[in-house]
Motif scaffolding. Sequence first.
Motif, PDB file in Angstrom:
ATOM      1  N   GLY A  61       0.857  -1.191   0.030  1.00 53.77           N
ATOM      2  CA  GLY A  61       0.164   0.111   0.166  1.00 53.77           C
ATOM      3  C   GLY A  61       0.826   0.981  -0.001  1.00 53.77           C
ATOM      4  O   GLY A  61       2.066   1.174   0.414  1.00 53.77           O
ATOM      5  N   SER A  62       0.089   2.358  -0.396  1.00 54.63           N
ATOM      6  CA  SER A  62       1.069   3.709  -0.600  1.00 54.63           C
ATOM      7  C   SER A  62       0.741   4.329   0.678  1.00 54.63           C
ATOM      8  O   SER A  62      -0.224   4.340   1.565  1.00 54.63           O
TER       9      SER A  62
ATOM     10  N   HIS B 229      -6.202   6.439   4.400  1.00 54.43           N
ATOM     11  CA  HIS B 229      -4.895   6.003   3.675  1.00 54.43           C
ATOM     12  C   HIS B 229      -4.876   4.713   2.811  1.00 54.43           C
ATOM     13  O   HIS B 229      -5.682   3.800   3.065  1.00 54.43           O
ATOM     14  N   CYS B 230      -4.071   4.861   1.984  1.00 52.02           N
ATOM     15  CA  CYS B 230      -3.841   3.669   0.884  1.00 52.02           C
ATOM     16  C   CYS B 230      -3.805   2.245   1.466  1.00 52.02           C
ATOM     17  O   CYS B 230      -3.952   1.211   0.987  1.00 52.02           O
ATOM     18  N   CYS B 231      -2.926   2.283   2.657  1.00 51.34           N
ATOM     19  CA  CYS B 231      -2.470   1.100   3.328  1.00 51.34           C
ATOM     20  C   CYS B 231      -3.671   0.429   3.917  1.00 51.34           C
ATOM     21  O   CYS B 231      -3.655  -0.769   4.243  1.00 51.34           O
ATOM     22  N   HIS B 232      -4.922   0.971   4.109  1.00 51.75           N
ATOM     23  CA  HIS B 232      -6.258   0.462   4.640  1.00 51.75           C
ATOM     24  C   HIS B 232      -7.304   1.161   4.082  1.00 51.75           C
ATOM     25  O   HIS B 232      -8.077   1.804   4.684  1.00 51.75           O
ATOM     26  N   ASN B 233      -7.476   0.877   2.844  1.00 51.37           N
ATOM     27  CA  ASN B 233      -8.343   1.628   2.032  1.00 51.37           C
ATOM     28  C   ASN B 233      -9.425   0.658   1.247  1.00 51.37           C
ATOM     29  O   ASN B 233      -9.197  -0.185   0.419  1.00 51.37           O
ATOM     30  N   GLN B 234     -10.781   0.868   1.791  1.00 52.51           N
ATOM     31  CA  GLN B 234     -11.721  -0.134   1.425  1.00 52.51           C
ATOM     32  C   GLN B 234     -11.994  -0.266  -0.112  1.00 52.51           C
ATOM     33  O   GLN B 234     -11.927  -1.559  -0.732  1.00 52.51           O
TER      34      GLN B 234
ATOM     35  N   GLN C  93      -8.708   0.129  13.670  1.00 56.89           N
ATOM     36  CA  GLN C  93     -10.110  -0.276  12.888  1.00 56.89           C
ATOM     37  C   GLN C  93     -10.158  -0.453  11.362  1.00 56.89           C
ATOM     38  O   GLN C  93     -10.457  -1.396  10.909  1.00 56.89           O
ATOM     39  N   GLN C  94      -9.445   0.592  10.796  1.00 53.72           N
ATOM     40  CA  GLN C  94      -9.510   0.512   9.334  1.00 53.72           C
ATOM     41  C   GLN C  94      -8.358  -0.564   8.744  1.00 53.72           C
ATOM     42  O   GLN C  94      -8.744  -1.361   7.768  1.00 53.72           O
ATOM     43  N   ALA C  95      -7.525  -0.687   9.769  1.00 52.26           N
ATOM     44  CA  ALA C  95      -6.475  -1.525   9.251  1.00 52.26           C
ATOM     45  C   ALA C  95      -7.135  -3.266   9.559  1.00 52.26           C
ATOM     46  O   ALA C  95      -6.713  -4.025   8.811  1.00 52.26           O
TER      47      ALA C  95
ATOM     48  N   ASN D 209     -10.196  -2.876   6.336  1.00 55.53           N
ATOM     49  CA  ASN D 209      -9.999  -2.385   5.024  1.00 55.53           C
ATOM     50  C   ASN D 209      -8.759  -3.125   4.333  1.00 55.53           C
ATOM     51  O   ASN D 209      -8.123  -2.449   3.282  1.00 55.53           O
ATOM     52  N   GLY D 210      -8.598  -4.342   4.419  1.00 59.34           N
ATOM     53  CA  GLY D 210      -7.772  -5.019   3.581  1.00 59.34           C
ATOM     54  C   GLY D 210      -6.333  -5.290   3.509  1.00 59.34           C
ATOM     55  O   GLY D 210      -5.784  -5.889   3.070  1.00 59.34           O
ATOM     56  N   LEU D 211      -5.714  -4.585   4.871  1.00 58.09           N
ATOM     57  CA  LEU D 211      -4.358  -4.860   5.330  1.00 58.09           C
ATOM     58  C   LEU D 211      -4.077  -5.984   5.712  1.00 58.09           C
ATOM     59  O   LEU D 211      -4.778  -6.752   6.523  1.00 58.09           O
ATOM     60  N   ASP D 212      -3.059  -6.695   5.458  1.00 59.85           N
ATOM     61  CA  ASP D 212      -2.562  -8.025   6.297  1.00 59.85           C
ATOM     62  C   ASP D 212      -1.382  -7.772   6.929  1.00 59.85           C
ATOM     63  O   ASP D 212      -1.465  -8.563   8.150  1.00 59.85           O
ATOM     64  N   MET D 213      -0.303  -7.130   6.669  1.00 66.51           N
ATOM     65  CA  MET D 213       0.987  -7.249   7.330  1.00 66.51           C
ATOM     66  C   MET D 213       1.224  -5.573   7.558  1.00 66.51           C
ATOM     67  O   MET D 213       1.472  -4.829   6.576  1.00 66.51           O
TER      68      MET D 213
END
Length: 744
Positions: A230-231, A239-244, A272-274, A277-281
């Motif tokens: 993510g950016s 933020h794009c590291c946890h962007n739905q 919560q967003q992490a 919203n798609g972040l893994d690591m």
Amino acid sequence: MKKIILSGILLLALGCMTQAQTVPVYLDETKPVEERIEDALGRMTLEEKVAITHAQSKFCSPGVARLGIPEFWMTDGPHGIRPEVLWDEWDQAGWTNDSCVAFPTLTCLAATWDPKVALLYGKSIGEEARYRNKTVLLGPGVNIYRSPLNGRNFEYMGEDPYLSGKMVVPYIQGVQQNGVAACVKHFALNNQEVNRHTTNVIIDDRTLYEIYLPAFKAAVQEGKAWSIMGSYNLYKDQHCCHNQYLLNDILREEWGFDGVVISDWGGVHDTQQAITNGLDMEFGSWTNGLSNGASNAYDNYYLADPYLKLIKEGKVGTKELDDKVRRILRLAYRTNMDRNRPYGALCSEAHFAAARHIGEEGIVLLQNNNNVLPIDLNKAKKIAVIGENAIKMMTVGGGSSSLKVKYEISPLDGIKKRVGDKAEVVYARGYVGDPSGEYNGVKSGQDLEDSRSPEELIAEAVAVAKDADYVIFIGGLNKSAHQDCEDADRKEIGLSYGQDKVIASLAQANKNLIVVNISGNAITMPWVKEVPTIVQAWYLGTEAGSAIASVLVGDVNPSGKLPFTFPASLQDVGAHKLGEYPGTPRNDGSNIVDEKYNEGIFVGYRWADKEKTKPLFPFGHGLSYTTFTYGKAVADKKVMGADDVLTVTVPVTNSGSREGSEVVQLYISDLKSSLPRSIKELKGFCKVKLAPGETKEVTFTIAKEALSFFDDTLHEWVAEPGKFEAIIAASATDIKSKVSFELK
């Protein structure tokens, strides 16, 4: 049945197993990977699951030792394997066996326009990463070249989504055949370094899908990338590291990505967003990933104790956690738990040769009036080399891609070695740029301090140049802040350090002047009409001097083509002409800066076509020491149906006196569209090698995908019936032939 018996057996024998460790662990290699993932997931404790989602050191995240799941080791960067740092510090670890081969940066790779070279690149750097036992290589980068001021453009693959997509796929495949995951970055819209943590990009869906996403989509669906980074920036105020929208809706739902999303270092801002919203690591630098904090603060990361606390308090469930862990385990089985992955190699002769070959293929001959190049060593008695970049190491600096190399051949040393005793090679400094040479504790060992005035330096250079048979000025940008460097954009598009004045003075002193520009970005050239020969040489890594010398003396016939436009001025760039760059600060008390992409789909040559501006050098441009003649392009049909494939063939002849390679380019023009479209779009290319007098037919196939645009009201790709042109070209402005056809 093939089994691995893991450490639980030993613990049982010692009588020290906990309740969670009472069953010996077997990983049955005859079972499908997805079944083994579920088995491992079912054996992990809640604490182990949370721990595996975040870092435990600067470049490492934990495995599960109890279950025999190894740690995950990450490494920069896209063009060489970063030296080891201390566990919890950025300081060098002091190893003596972590030097690497520096490959040319990715602008050079894109300039080869050759997917075979991209495969060689990926395979070679993947072998180096594997030898160093890395799990994930943090690269390649495919962010689109939107502005020539972006300090990180040198790490990316240019302005065109089609070219970037075609070059990134074999790179990924080459890396991953070594059992090392490629981590494609920075997803997405990370097109400037200034305000990179706080810029919220405002962009319409059509521009997003047509310009900024295609290379990432190709990386996922064709390259089968195992990880994505993510950016830093925001999009839709997330933020794009946890962007739905980016990570869940597009990456996973639309594209079917089954790999791991890794945060950029310090790119996470909300637990919560992490979670959702798609972040893994999660990786970072300190407590919050950005600023200094407690040492060994990894348990304080957003996906660490705060996540565990929310689960234990019943405020969030474990569904998202299990999904993250599944993906991380899948990464493990693809990499460090694959017993069949090869062992790799480090600093091998094959890798040095690959680095040199990539550089030679990517160097672009921009201008060669009066055929000053190649240098005739049978006639030259004295060659003058001028400029700081002839001697300055370029592998140290630039940000996270800074490298500790086994060696780096400077342009001056490369020229001296190739010329040998055939001519005298003399050097003059010409200008002083940045005499320093250190980044993150890696030192170049050079002392480039010079106290002389600019006037004294120019006078010396002119004196050396006057009686030389050839003058080679080697300048451009460097890897220092506000040049080509992470975390800072350039302050101007022109050359720094007074180089324009040096070049103009040399042009008056000697008519056989060759300017070699080393950079990952476009520059302006107020002296372009005074200088007969201009070469774009990029950052070429370990074998830089050898590659440059090979091209200058004609051992290698240049065949690189520009992967981005060189505009005549900054006002010829849409992002700057329309006034938004680098964004508008909000007046709501936040530190957010809104950056609206007002130019829309009109980036690079698309903007030049729309505005009818003449670039300094166009996208796709590059000359040769031979000449090529194009015949008339012919299509196999005049009308194609929606499910048809149209074939366009064009004969290309080497009409010169030496072997050379030409990049034949196919653009598509939609002659009448319901939405505004670019005048033409790159939809095919082929690099063809020809002997003198030889003719080959180059064939392109066109399906309706090449004719489509993204309709953001329908949220789908649309190919409208109507009239089109297939344009055969040697660059975005050098049109050779056109074929008209119709889509029914």
